[in-house]
Design a protein around this motif. Structure first.
Motif, PDB file in Angstrom:
ATOM      1  N   THR A 119      13.733  29.313  76.917  1.00 20.73           N
ATOM      2  CA  THR A 119      12.754  29.023  77.965  1.00 20.73           C
ATOM      3  C   THR A 119      12.868  30.023  79.108  1.00 20.73           C
ATOM      4  O   THR A 119      11.856  30.502  79.633  1.00 20.73           O
ATOM      5  CB  THR A 119      12.956  27.591  78.501  1.00 20.73           C
ATOM      6  N   LEU A 120      14.107  30.373  79.470  1.00 20.47           N
ATOM      7  CA  LEU A 120      14.314  31.358  80.532  1.00 20.47           C
ATOM      8  C   LEU A 120      13.707  32.698  80.145  1.00 20.47           C
ATOM      9  O   LEU A 120      13.084  33.378  80.967  1.00 20.47           O
ATOM     10  CB  LEU A 120      15.816  31.527  80.805  1.00 20.47           C
ATOM     11  N   LYS A 121      13.880  33.072  78.895  1.00 22.62           N
ATOM     12  CA  LYS A 121      13.328  34.349  78.439  1.00 22.62           C
ATOM     13  C   LYS A 121      11.807  34.350  78.526  1.00 22.62           C
ATOM     14  O   LYS A 121      11.201  35.332  78.965  1.00 22.62           O
ATOM     15  CB  LYS A 121      13.763  34.632  77.007  1.00 22.62           C
ATOM     16  N   ASN A 122      11.175  33.262  78.107  1.00 20.21           N
ATOM     17  CA  ASN A 122       9.721  33.172  78.196  1.00 20.21           C
ATOM     18  C   ASN A 122       9.237  33.296  79.632  1.00 20.21           C
ATOM     19  O   ASN A 122       8.262  33.994  79.929  1.00 20.21           O
ATOM     20  CB  ASN A 122       9.240  31.850  77.595  1.00 20.21           C
ATOM     21  N   ARG A 123       9.915  32.614  80.534  1.00 22.16           N
ATOM     22  CA  ARG A 123       9.503  32.653  81.931  1.00 22.16           C
ATOM     23  C   ARG A 123       9.710  34.041  82.537  1.00 22.16           C
ATOM     24  O   ARG A 123       8.888  34.517  83.324  1.00 22.16           O
ATOM     25  CB  ARG A 123      10.266  31.589  82.729  1.00 22.16           C
ATOM     26  N   VAL A 143      15.814  32.494  88.610  1.00 21.15           N
ATOM     27  CA  VAL A 143      16.729  32.332  87.474  1.00 21.15           C
ATOM     28  C   VAL A 143      17.831  31.338  87.811  1.00 21.15           C
ATOM     29  O   VAL A 143      18.197  30.480  86.997  1.00 21.15           O
ATOM     30  CB  VAL A 143      17.310  33.696  87.051  1.00 21.15           C
ATOM     31  N   THR A 144      18.380  31.447  89.020  1.00 19.39           N
ATOM     32  CA  THR A 144      19.440  30.521  89.442  1.00 19.39           C
ATOM     33  C   THR A 144      18.933  29.083  89.445  1.00 19.39           C
ATOM     34  O   THR A 144      19.622  28.157  88.994  1.00 19.39           O
ATOM     35  CB  THR A 144      19.950  30.898  90.842  1.00 19.39           C
ATOM     36  N   GLY A 196      20.168  26.093  86.954  1.00 14.77           N
ATOM     37  CA  GLY A 196      20.669  24.864  87.554  1.00 14.77           C
ATOM     38  C   GLY A 196      19.969  23.622  87.038  1.00 14.77           C
ATOM     39  O   GLY A 196      20.524  22.520  87.080  1.00 14.77           O
ATOM     40  N   ARG A 197      18.749  23.802  86.542  1.00  8.95           N
ATOM     41  CA  ARG A 197      18.000  22.677  85.979  1.00  8.95           C
ATOM     42  C   ARG A 197      18.249  22.517  84.484  1.00  8.95           C
ATOM     43  O   ARG A 197      17.633  21.664  83.832  1.00  8.95           O
ATOM     44  CB  ARG A 197      16.499  22.876  86.251  1.00  8.95           C
TER      45      ARG A 197
END
Length: 284
Positions: free
Chosen positions: A71-75, A59-60, A64-65
């Motif tokens: 997108t974070l939720k999907n991943r 997640v970090t 940072g990217r």
């Protein structure tokens, strides 16, 4: 391919949850996660080697990217699936907020839009799929794979699991004459087939559909589902939703709050979501 990527590939092959498209996306996503962990210096030998520090590191790195909360939720959905399959569900916090990720429903922009009579795609299969998306709140995949003759059960549109995200069958009510007309048009066009022309595969037709849609200026097809949800909210409650400027639940009477809760439960089910909280994305 590193050891973890191989292990996750085997895990996916032994756990075929969801449609083929869902399985393929999950496999690609998990292999990318394995490469991310390897790049970050975590060389996990097995799939069950996952620990909280690995989730935090991923997640970090993603934040940072500059990846979006969506997108974070999907991943993280892929990570949760992985953790559950190796009996380590507790490794991933239940709430995304615990990992510093803003909920998707926090966005204030109303993405809903209605399909107008002027919107016309040259391919009749594509145009009819577009109209089905608007009339029934379908995802693109569902509107392409739908076999309208089989789905028509009189008072409901019965979606089979092989057409839907996550393989979850569901029913969408046929409430209006417009819906009935769109469904009849689809049945006349394809008979007992799907909305995918017989000479094309699903992937070929989807790519062609997306190209034609963008060419016609339709970049936000998901907005049709937003519009469906907001229309249903008015029908079920009698007032517009917060995303359209309507009252917030905290300012409602107890009876209005009950109606709001009931409407969100109904809409979540009709859209094919397992959590009522996702309706905040559509309704505010």
């Amino acid at each position: 391919m590193n050891d973890l990527a191989l292990a996750l590939t085997r895990l996916c092959r032994h756990n075929r949850d969801g449609s083929r498209a869902t399985q393929a996306n999950r496999l690609r996503g998990l292999k990318a996660l394995a490469n991310d962990l390897h790049r970050l210096g975590y060389k996990l030998p097995r799939a069950d080697s996952l620990k909280p520090k690995h989730v935090t590191a991923l997640v970090t790195d993603w934040q940072g990217r500059g990846l979006s909360p969506a997108t974070l939720k999907n991943r993280l959905g892929w990570v949760r699936w992985w953790a559950e399959k190796v009996n380590k569900a507790s490794v991933v916090p239940r709430a995304n907020a615990d990992l510093g990720i803003d909920p998707r429903g926090a966005a204030a922009v109303n993405r809903a839009w209605q399909l107008s009579n002027d919107t016309q795609l040259a391919d009749p299969h594509m145009q009819t799929s577009l109209e089905l998306m608007a009339a029934f709140g379908l995802r693109l995949e569902e509107a392409l794979k739908l076999r309208p003759h089989d789905a028509d059960d009189g008072h409901v549109l019965r979606l089979q699991g092989s057409w839907t995200k996550g393989g979850r069958p569901r029913d969408v009510p046929i409430r209006t004459e417009h819906q009935r007309a769109v469904l009849a048009k689809a049945q006349t066009l394809v008979g007992r087939n799907s909305l995918i022309p017989t000479e094309r595969s699903y992937i070929q037709h989807r790519k062609a559909f997306e190209y034609q849609s963008l060419k016609a200026g339709l970049a936000n097809l998901h907005g049709l589902r937003h519009a469906y949800a907001q229309t249903r909210y008015v029908e079920l409650t009698g007032w517009i939703c917060p995303r359209q400027g309507g009252p917030l639940p905290k300012g409602m009477t107890s009876n209005q709050q009950r109606l709001d809760r009931h409407a969100r439960l109904v809409i979540a089910a009709e859209l094919g979501h397992g959590r009522v909280s996702i309706t905040a994305t559509y309704l505010g």
